[in-house]
Design an enzyme around this catalytic site. Structure first.
Site, PDB file in Angstrom:
ATOM      1  N   SER A  40       0.614  -1.225  -0.045  1.00  0.00           N
ATOM      2  CA  SER A  40      -0.009  -0.016  -0.065  1.00  0.00           C
ATOM      3  C   SER A  40       0.715   1.401   0.001  1.00  0.00           C
ATOM      4  O   SER A  40       0.403   2.368  -0.390  1.00  0.00           O
ATOM      5  CB  SER A  40      -1.027   0.212   1.089  1.00  0.00           C
ATOM      6  OG  SER A  40      -0.151  -0.157   2.297  1.00  0.00           O
ATOM      7  N   HIS A  65      -4.989  -3.708  -2.757  1.00  0.00           N
ATOM      8  CA  HIS A  65      -4.878  -2.645  -3.617  1.00  0.00           C
ATOM      9  C   HIS A  65      -4.981  -3.200  -5.064  1.00  0.00           C
ATOM     10  O   HIS A  65      -4.584  -2.538  -6.247  1.00  0.00           O
ATOM     11  CB  HIS A  65      -3.574  -1.894  -3.270  1.00  0.00           C
ATOM     12  CG  HIS A  65      -3.599  -1.090  -2.112  1.00  0.00           C
ATOM     13  ND1 HIS A  65      -4.162   0.431  -2.172  1.00  0.00           N
ATOM     14  CD2 HIS A  65      -3.500  -1.453  -0.832  1.00  0.00           C
ATOM     15  CE1 HIS A  65      -4.089   0.754  -1.065  1.00  0.00           C
ATOM     16  NE2 HIS A  65      -3.789  -0.148  -0.270  1.00  0.00           N
ATOM     17  N   LYS A  94     -11.558   0.717  -1.863  1.00  0.00           N
ATOM     18  CA  LYS A  94     -10.519   1.189  -2.985  1.00  0.00           C
ATOM     19  C   LYS A  94     -11.096   1.148  -4.455  1.00  0.00           C
ATOM     20  O   LYS A  94     -11.825   1.996  -4.764  1.00  0.00           O
ATOM     21  CB  LYS A  94      -9.101   0.336  -2.915  1.00  0.00           C
ATOM     22  CG  LYS A  94      -8.797   0.714  -1.477  1.00  0.00           C
ATOM     23  CD  LYS A  94      -7.589   0.139  -1.063  1.00  0.00           C
ATOM     24  CE  LYS A  94      -7.403  -0.060   0.508  1.00  0.00           C
ATOM     25  NZ  LYS A  94      -7.264   1.014   1.232  1.00  0.00           N
TER      26      LYS A  94
HETATM   27  C1  LIG Z   1      -3.188  -3.546   2.511  1.00  0.00           C
HETATM   28  C2  LIG Z   1      -4.217  -3.034   3.098  1.00  0.00           C
HETATM   29  N1  LIG Z   1      -5.307  -3.937   3.717  1.00  0.00           N
HETATM   30  C3  LIG Z   1      -6.399  -3.527   4.500  1.00  0.00           C
HETATM   31  C4  LIG Z   1      -6.842  -2.119   4.249  1.00  0.00           C
HETATM   32  C5  LIG Z   1      -7.797  -1.485   5.321  1.00  0.00           C
HETATM   33  O1  LIG Z   1      -8.955  -1.391   4.262  1.00  0.00           O
HETATM   34  P1  LIG Z   1     -10.046  -0.456   4.562  1.00  0.00           P
HETATM   35  O2  LIG Z   1      -9.736   1.069   4.505  1.00  0.00           O
HETATM   36  O3  LIG Z   1     -11.206  -0.781   3.690  1.00  0.00           O
HETATM   37  O4  LIG Z   1     -10.626  -0.753   6.070  1.00  0.00           O
HETATM   38  C6  LIG Z   1      -5.915  -1.455   3.584  1.00  0.00           C
HETATM   39  C7  LIG Z   1      -6.371   0.143   3.740  1.00  0.00           C
HETATM   40  O5  LIG Z   1      -5.610   1.148   3.352  1.00  0.00           O
HETATM   41  C8  LIG Z   1      -4.661  -1.695   3.243  1.00  0.00           C
HETATM   42  O6  LIG Z   1      -3.868  -0.749   2.279  1.00  0.00           O
END
Ligand SMILES: Cc1ncc(COP(=O)(O)O)c(C=O)c1O
Length: 404
Positions: free
Chosen positions: A185, A213, A244
């Site tokens: 991310s 992502h 996303k």
């Molecule tokens: C790799 C990863 N997993 C999980 C999440 C969490 O997702 P959410 O924002 O939908 O709670 C993110 C959020 O940026 C992320 O980058």
């Protein structure tokens, strides 16, 4: 307040940034106009700091589906599914996800964060081991804490490092779960999945891939890096988010494991938090149909990524290793990163400032996200803003300074 004293130095840094009148951690979108444009500080600004990879936040089908569900079933569910009931839409979305991923089971959570918390903490218990890539997202670290399992970190994107850790644990009792991401991310680089999966398999460890992502972005059908690399059959659990590429909110896990229903009666983040509202479920379901039915969005995204990544690199910026919708531009230090970030915003371009401890190796990065719906004029404007901001730095520091 005494309890919060340990955060004093963070608070001082935060206040110092706020005092400058342009705080990277407190940006206000005064009005959002489209997936690519908002009013910030009173001026029209290009959004290059969202995760809206396919631009679906304003898609007419997603909006209409959400409005219809809102009118039919109200603004919220007011409780968790185990206590207050599953809506038919929750179940339908899970069936659509299972079919999309070609898996027997799917479970929807209220956020991607909770999907990681809820799956990882349920899979690994007190006597088990979770092996995570050290660059994993905070939700994966928090999931490890909640699980009470022993957490072992391995070197980022290094199958040999994973092998050494698994070798050291091979005589220990307890299950082993390997957790990695599809696209990381912050730096936007991809996991070397084929190597990681083969190491995990050779030690009998289960593997979970967080495609937050990469869902909707990679693979011929948008199923993510596992699809793109051809390792779907070897991966036990895929976690993803609707926040996303799907342009709304919510998370999910899909799998073929027979005991999958255990999550519904043991996963605390699933059981003790309100379920997604009908309008959000409807928007997610409409987004999934678009991910399936409009592959041209992924093609446009790829073309936009290639353009911005190649042009920024040709202009001499130091970038993350792989072209992906997340393009991380290295800054020499925190102070230059903040100043560069402001110079971009002053030119009407919003990106994310990523700073330690959220970044690998204590780096300061300007994290740009590329969308399928960015026009070529907008991409060029982003590029020009980066060039001009650097010129300002060079003029200010003299050409031998530590400018980006
Ligand atoms: C790799 C990863 N997993 C999980 C999440 C969490 O997702 P959410 O924002 O939908 O709670 C993110 C959020 O940026 C992320 O980058």
């Amino acid at each position: 307040m005494d309890l919060m004293n340990r955060f004093q130095s963070w608070l001082e840094l935060y206040r110092a940034n706020q005092a400058t009148g342009s705080d990277p951690l407190g940006v206000m979108l005064e009005k959002t106009i489209s997936p690519t444009e908002a009013i910030i500080n009173g001026r029209a600004t290009i959004l290059a700091g969202t995760n809206n990879y396919l631009g679906l936040t304003f898609d007419p089908d997603c909006i209409e589906a959400a409005i219809e569900a809102l009118r039919l079933e109200g603004t919220g569910t007011t409780g968790s599914r185990i206590a207050n009931g599953t809506y038919a839409r929750h179940r339908a979305l899970e069936q659509e996800l299972a079919a999309f991923f070609g898996r027997a089971h799917a479970l929807v959570f209220s956020t991607g964060y909770q999907a990681n918390l809820g799956t990882i903490s349920t899979l690994a218990g007190h006597h088990d081991f979770i092996l995570i890539d050290r660059d994993c997202h905070a939700s994966i670290y928090d999931a490890c804490r909640l699980s009470l399992a022993t957490t072992v970190r391995f070197t980022h994107n290094d199958p040999d490092s994973l092998r050494r850790r698994l070798e050291a644990l091979k005589d220990r009792r307890g299950g082993k779960l390997v957790v990695v991401e599809g696209i990381y991310s912050i730096l936007g680089d991809r996991a070397p999945l084929a190597g990681l999966v083969s190491v995990a398999r050779s030690y009998g460890a289960a593997i979970l891939v967080d495609e937050a992502h990469s869902f909707g972005v990679l693979g011929r059908n948008g199923r993510g890096l596992c699809e793109e690399v051809g390792v779907e059959d070897e991966v036990d659990f895929i976690v993803g988010t609707f926040s996303k590429s799907a342009g709304t909110i919510g998370g999910f896990c899909v799998s073929n494991v027979e005991s999958f229903d255990t999550f519904k009666i043991t996963s605390r983040p699933f059981m003790f938090s309100a379920s997604l509202p009908p309008s959000v479920v409807a928007a997610a379901s409409a987004a999934l149909k678009i991910i399936v039915g409009r592959p041209e969005l992924r093609a446009r995204l790829r073309a936009n990524v290639e353009f911005l990544y190649n042009e920024l690199r040709a202009a001499g910026f130091i970038l993350g290793p792989d072209p992906s919708p997340i393009i991380a531009v290295s800054m020499p230090d925190l102070a230059s990163g903040v100043a560069f970030w402001r110079a971009l915003l002053d030119q009407g371009v919003y990106v994310n400032l990523a700073v330690p401890p959220a970044t690998p190796h204590g780096r300061t990065l300007l994290r740009c996200s590329v969308l399928a719906v960015h026009s070529s004029e907008q991409l060029r404007a982003i590029l020009d803003a980066f060039r001009r901001a650097r010129e300002q730095f060079q003029n200010h520091n003299g050409r031998n300074g530590t400018d980006p």
